[in-house]
Design a protein around this motif. Structure first.
Motif, PDB file in Angstrom:
ATOM      1  N   CYS A 265       0.862  -1.182   0.000  1.00 23.87           N
ATOM      2  CA  CYS A 265       0.000   0.000   0.000  1.00 23.87           C
ATOM      3  C   CYS A 265       0.903   1.238   0.000  1.00 23.87           C
ATOM      4  CB  CYS A 265      -0.889   0.041   1.253  1.00 23.87           C
ATOM      5  SG  CYS A 265      -2.140  -1.253   1.310  1.00 23.87           S
ATOM      6  N   CYS A 270      -2.148   2.721   5.862  1.00 23.11           N
ATOM      7  CA  CYS A 270      -3.347   2.618   5.015  1.00 23.11           C
ATOM      8  C   CYS A 270      -4.443   1.815   5.725  1.00 23.11           C
ATOM      9  CB  CYS A 270      -2.963   1.924   3.706  1.00 23.11           C
ATOM     10  SG  CYS A 270      -4.293   1.857   2.500  1.00 23.11           S
ATOM     11  N   HIS A 272      -7.066   0.923   4.006  1.00 18.52           N
ATOM     12  CA  HIS A 272      -7.654   0.199   2.863  1.00 18.52           C
ATOM     13  C   HIS A 272      -9.087   0.658   2.593  1.00 18.52           C
ATOM     14  CE1 HIS A 272      -4.207  -2.071   4.112  1.00 18.52           C
ATOM     15  NE2 HIS A 272      -4.849  -2.685   5.099  1.00 18.52           N
ATOM     16  N   CYS A 278      -3.886   1.404  -3.033  1.00 14.48           N
ATOM     17  CA  CYS A 278      -4.045   0.477  -1.912  1.00 14.48           C
ATOM     18  C   CYS A 278      -3.975  -0.959  -2.429  1.00 14.48           C
ATOM     19  CB  CYS A 278      -5.384   0.738  -1.215  1.00 14.48           C
ATOM     20  SG  CYS A 278      -5.863  -0.582  -0.085  1.00 14.48           S
ATOM     21  N   ALA A 279      -3.080  -1.733  -1.869  1.00 13.42           N
ATOM     22  CA  ALA A 279      -2.858  -3.105  -2.347  1.00 13.42           C
ATOM     23  C   ALA A 279      -4.057  -4.015  -2.061  1.00 13.42           C
ATOM     24  CB  ALA A 279      -1.601  -3.686  -1.714  1.00 13.42           C
ATOM     25  N   VAL A 280      -4.787  -3.714  -1.001  1.00  9.84           N
ATOM     26  CA  VAL A 280      -5.967  -4.524  -0.692  1.00  9.84           C
ATOM     27  C   VAL A 280      -7.044  -4.286  -1.746  1.00  9.84           C
ATOM     28  CG1 VAL A 280      -7.864  -4.848   0.959  1.00  9.84           C
ATOM     29  CG2 VAL A 280      -5.501  -4.691   1.793  1.00  9.84           C
TER      30      VAL A 280
HETATM   31 ZN    ZN Z   1      -4.313  -0.335   1.709  1.00  5.62          ZN
END
Ligand code: ZN
Ligand code: GDP
Length: 315
Positions: A265, A270, A272, A278-280
């Motif tokens: 992220c 983060c 999310h 954001c990686a999620v």
């Molecule tokens: Zn995130």
């Protein structure tokens, strides 16, 4: 002498030694565990050291020390004092019984349970019970759910407490360990325990009754030895854990698949939710993270009571 607390009445404790001898023990004076403040200083599952004392014909143990707990589960009283009661400690694993119907188990319930189990450091295994009753479509739904949770790292087993299907697998996982069984009332906890140990005369009510409690009553867990070197902790009235209090920033750490990508992220803190890069959220877009899990995350984050969604609302 050393032993493990099997039962507690609040003032007396049944302590079992490694040789299998059981002693009535008590604590004397002000006995306080370091760290957590609780209404009960000694809990079922605690490993204790005690001395034997005699008064007349009476022999009893006096608990001197408690070994540091690997983990413990608590309940906060609902009255204003919000005192903490330790229900049980040193639990190796929790089996969460899940059924699609009769009763339905929603993913939000499963996810809340898993979050709290992660926070408590208790390993959870999902048992999809009543597989003898499902239609082909329902079997597909179970398979979908099992794949979803296996992907995250949770072991999943389809069982039938009634026909005995895969009970041997559950048994094998229990050997040498202390386990607890959770799940909604009616998911088959007592049937399963009877299948594991027919001679253990645990009444259905003991395992699964929805104890109606007044504000000031506390319930006590009890530990039982099974014949195949396994122990179970019966926690009256606990179908799930509830969600423990935690900081907003912490919550994502208890979703292992969110935690795994968190370092990707853009912002290290983060949540999310609204943040860019954001990686999620990328995981949701590319299908590596399940929407049902994210929905549960948002629900817990918002502090809402459990809303009931089924996984097929998102698939
Ligand atoms: Zn995130
Ligand atoms: P608990 O409230 O979780 O302890 O659930 P019970 O063990 O009392 O089970 C609730 C009902 O589901 C009972 O009527 C059981 O006979 C039934 N049941 C439990 N496991 C199974 C299963 O694997 N298959 C079927 N068909 N019925 C089951």
């Amino acid at each position: 002498m050393k032993g493990v607390v099997y039962k507690s009445t609040g003032s007396w404790y049944l302590v079992k030694t490694a040789e299998g001898k059981v002693y009535n023990c008590r604590i004397k004076g002000k006995f306080r565990m370091k760290g957590i403040k609780s209404t009960n200083p000694v809990a079922v599952g605690d490993k204790v050291e005690f001395d034997l004392e005699e008064t007349g014909d009476d022999v009893f143990g006096v608990i001197k020390t408690i070994e540091e707990r690997d983990n413990y589960i608590i309940r906060k009283s609902v009255n204003l004092s919000k005192q903490t009661h330790i229900i049980a400690s040193n639990i190796d694993q929790a089996f969460l019984l899940v059924t699609l119907n009769n009763p339905p188990t929603f993913t939000t319930f499963i996810d809340r349970f898993l979050v709290t189990a992660e926070a408590y450091h208790i390993k959870t295994i999902l048992l999809f019970n009543k597989i003898d009753t499902y239609t082909p479509e329902e079997t597909d739904e179970i398979k979908y759910l099992a794949a979803l949770y296996r992907n995250i790292g949770y072991e999943c087993i389809g069982i039938s407490a009634k026909t005995g299907k895969n009970i041997d697998k559950v048994k094998e996982m229990m050997i040498g360990k202390t386990s607890m069984f959770s799940g909604h009332s009616g998911t088959g906890k007592s049937t399963l325990i009877n299948a594991l140990e027919p001679s253990l005369d645990l009444k259905t009510s003991q395992i699964s009754a929805q104890h109606k409690q007044g504000q000031h009553t506390t319930t006590f867990a009890e530990m039982y030895d099974l014949s195949f070197d396994a122990r179970i902790i019966d926690t009256p009235g606990i179908k799930g854990f509830g969600v423990v209090e935690m900081e907003k920033e912490e919550l994502g750490n208890y979703f292992p698949e969110f935690f795994a990508v968190k370092q990707d992220c853009k912002f290290h803190n983060c949540l999310h939710i609204e943040e860019p890069k954001c990686a999620v959220k990328e995981g949701l877009e590319n299908g590596t993270i399940a929407w049902s899990r994210y929905k549960s995350y948002l629900q817990i984050m918002s502090g809402e009571d459990e809303q009931q969604y089924r996984v097929d609302n998102y698939s």
